[in-house]
Design a protein around this motif. Structure first.
Motif, mmCIF file in Angstrom:
data_model
loop_
_atom_site.group_PDB
_atom_site.id
_atom_site.type_symbol
_atom_site.label_atom_id
_atom_site.label_comp_id
_atom_site.label_asym_id
_atom_site.label_seq_id
_atom_site.Cartn_x
_atom_site.Cartn_y
_atom_site.Cartn_z
ATOM 1 N N PRO A 38 0.829 -1.207 0.000
ATOM 2 C CA PRO A 38 0.000 0.000 0.000
ATOM 3 C C PRO A 38 0.865 1.258 0.000
ATOM 4 N N ARG A 39 0.381 2.293 -0.645
ATOM 5 C CA ARG A 39 1.164 3.531 -0.655
ATOM 6 C C ARG A 39 0.817 4.449 0.512
ATOM 7 N N GLY A 43 -5.665 -3.094 -2.299
ATOM 8 C CA GLY A 43 -4.216 -3.043 -2.189
ATOM 9 C C GLY A 43 -3.645 -1.648 -2.034
ATOM 10 N N GLU A 44 -4.461 -0.635 -2.101
ATOM 11 C CA GLU A 44 -3.935 0.737 -2.078
ATOM 12 C C GLU A 44 -3.750 1.339 -0.688
ATOM 13 N N PHE A 45 -4.736 1.116 0.192
ATOM 14 C CA PHE A 45 -4.687 1.759 1.506
ATOM 15 C C PHE A 45 -4.609 0.720 2.629
ATOM 16 N N PHE A 46 -3.717 0.936 3.540
ATOM 17 C CA PHE A 46 -3.673 0.169 4.779
ATOM 18 C C PHE A 46 -4.529 0.974 5.762
ATOM 19 N N ILE A 47 -5.622 0.394 6.231
ATOM 20 C CA ILE A 47 -6.614 1.195 6.967
ATOM 21 C C ILE A 47 -6.812 0.712 8.404
#
Lengths: 214, 214, 214, 214
Positions: free
Chosen positions: C40-41, C63-67
């Motif tokens: 993730p970015r 896959g983009e954000f770790f939340i």
């Protein structure tokens, strides 16, 4: 007292199946819905036709949609004349009492009511023209729709009238002062859909008067 | 032309999910339903309430039930006056055109329409008494039911009125000549049900005027 | 062994719909994500509130954000005391292991946690002051924020405290040595956002301590 | 005051896209959610992992799920010690304040947190054993799970530990008196799920301690 019959056994059996599974799995949610009341986010107006399942198409949970179903998903124009208007009562309750955020009119292909209206307006169904025909009088709501489509090639007219049924209902909805006010205030949005029974396709009325595949 | 909005995205997503699964798995059946028309074995009259799912309770397949939903599952008395009667049109279409074998009226607990009717008849909801109240005028259908239950202890009245809504509708159904004739001829049977939202129980009107658990 | 229930059927149906559409269309991407791990970015810290959808607002791909989501999007100060700190663990994993480039704290309007904190600090919610109140003890993190806003006119305090929740969390993030070091080294940038539920507006913390519409 | 940076331009652009479409289409619903508060029917506890999208899998509407996300979807045991427990606060708020009907713990395959826990318990990750490791201390919650699976063949242990993470969290949930009481009273039901990132499959914990494909 009206004489009634016991429920057919296959329905009793299915009900017990539902109670042992879906109900039991959601017992807590049903209890809350009973205790706190419903709070649906949308009202759907669709046809009584047995082939149209709004809740199935939209994977709806119990409590999500307030659903009114009548012949050909019609809404009459606003007429506060003190008479009994079931559809107007349902719209009034949804908008003023439940304050739904969306009002969806969902038509469908192969609609028997629309076909009857077409036959009646084209002069091929005198029995529907009689004052005693409830279906005929109900389909009078769609007469303005017939005027819009009667110039089309004959084999396109019925499909066009199915689309017109959605449009006429939406137009009539806007004649209700409380609907117009809620739309104006941004508290309610209107949506027009057409469901094709045969290929499962859903068409949506875009802002410019056409139906687009979604 | 009425201004409409695109369908909310989560509903679009769910629709595509339905189309890729339930629809695809039953494609042949949907095609037949489209080509040959519907042939439902029963008509159900239930409430618009979002907590009442007839198709879910009875595990209904597409094409099985012709469903009319209005506020408080009411049927007005037969009145061939040339006016628009949506409920009467639905009953006429189901019995005369589709020739359904069963006609089920399904009431439910915690009904907002019934509660409103009770308040109105008891003199606590003057706004529902006004000629311009669509809900109030619609609930007038249930006034004879209030007369039957007003002698009961106050905390039993609303539940009794929910049962009366089913009974009054069945009584009114029998005022339609074509309904009475079909029942007489053994071609149609009537059924009265009451669904308890909270505990999932279904009660059925027995032949003697009482509701029994099924 | 804890007794669990089957998943409600409408969720099962929706899941199958997702699998037949969104998943199937992206099968190759999901496979890569499984085989190569996530990358993730950005990390986002937002509230558990059901009205806040970070992935929806930012059209996020899988896959983009770790939340990380907790009550009121709070981050406690650095406290390496050997106890269990879920939020600190998430921050540590994102910064040290995943090496995210952005860390976004996103608050929101109408936050129940913030309102509770305000009531507690103002002396109106003694039950939140008790040692056994998990919500109360968690909201203690925001007490310094209350000190900053308590001089304001009363009707501005809660909105100000919602903004302070973002600021306090960012301040606390900088007490983590590995966060401060990554920021210092230019490998990580911090962002503060506030989402207005009602009008959809997003406000961003500028470098000077104010929130500007973006 | 902590120094923050402007939001990356691609996120600003996406936000404006969301606001012009999804938000605008649902403006009325967002307004109601803001004015009347949230009323989610379920709480979901899932991992922060960027590959896990609960709302996408379940086609969730805004307002449907109250979501807490932490490393490895863990719930610690009940410990009313006056310290800050973010997960316990979220559970308390969901069950006591929002009165959700369902509480779903959703684990997933390829979980970095679980893999770290396995390495730590097997003695291969001394850095996670240190008191200053937030991830290590957080994963201590899963140590009882490691005890249950360490007898298995080595190549099955991590997948088994991912399942154990769901089971341990459910066991710990039942140590909260208000959770146990709500389950006992039929007001709350617990559900355990495991999501396979690679093949999109969802597994559900059945009542007998096994995971079955749904």
């Amino acid at each position: 007292m009206t004489s009634t019959r016991p429920l057919p056994q296959y329905l009793v059996q299915r009900y017990h199946g539902w109670r042992a599974t879906a109900f039991t799995e959601n017992r807590a949610w049903y209890r809350r819905l009973a205790d706190e009341g419903q709070r649906p986010r949308a009202m759907v107006i669709s046809c009584c036709d047995s082939r149209v399942h709004v809740t199935s198409i939209f994977g709806a949970d119990t409590g999500e949609f307030f659903i009114h179903r009548n012949i050909a998903n019609l809404v009459p124009a606003y007429a506060p004349d003190g008479e009994q208007h079931g559809t107007s009562a349902a719209v009034e309750y949804a908008v003023k009492e439940l304050k739904v955020a969306h009002l969806i009119v969902m038509g469908h292909s192969q609609c028997g009511g629309v076909a009857g209206c077409h036959a009646m307006c084209a002069g091929h169904a005198p029995e529907l023209d009689e004052a005693t025909s409830f279906v005929g009088r109900w389909m009078d709501i769609l007469r303005p729709g017939y005027e819009r489509i009667k110039h089309l090639p004959e084999d396109e007219q019925i499909a066009a009238l199915e689309r017109a049924a959605v449009e006429v209902s939406l137009d009539n909805l806007m004649t209700f002062p409380f609907v117009a006010a809620a739309v104006e205030a941004g508290e309610l949005s209107l949506h027009g859909l057409l469901h094709d029974i045969r290929d499962g396709q859903l068409w949506s009325l875009d802002g410019k008067g056409g139906f687009v595949s979604i």
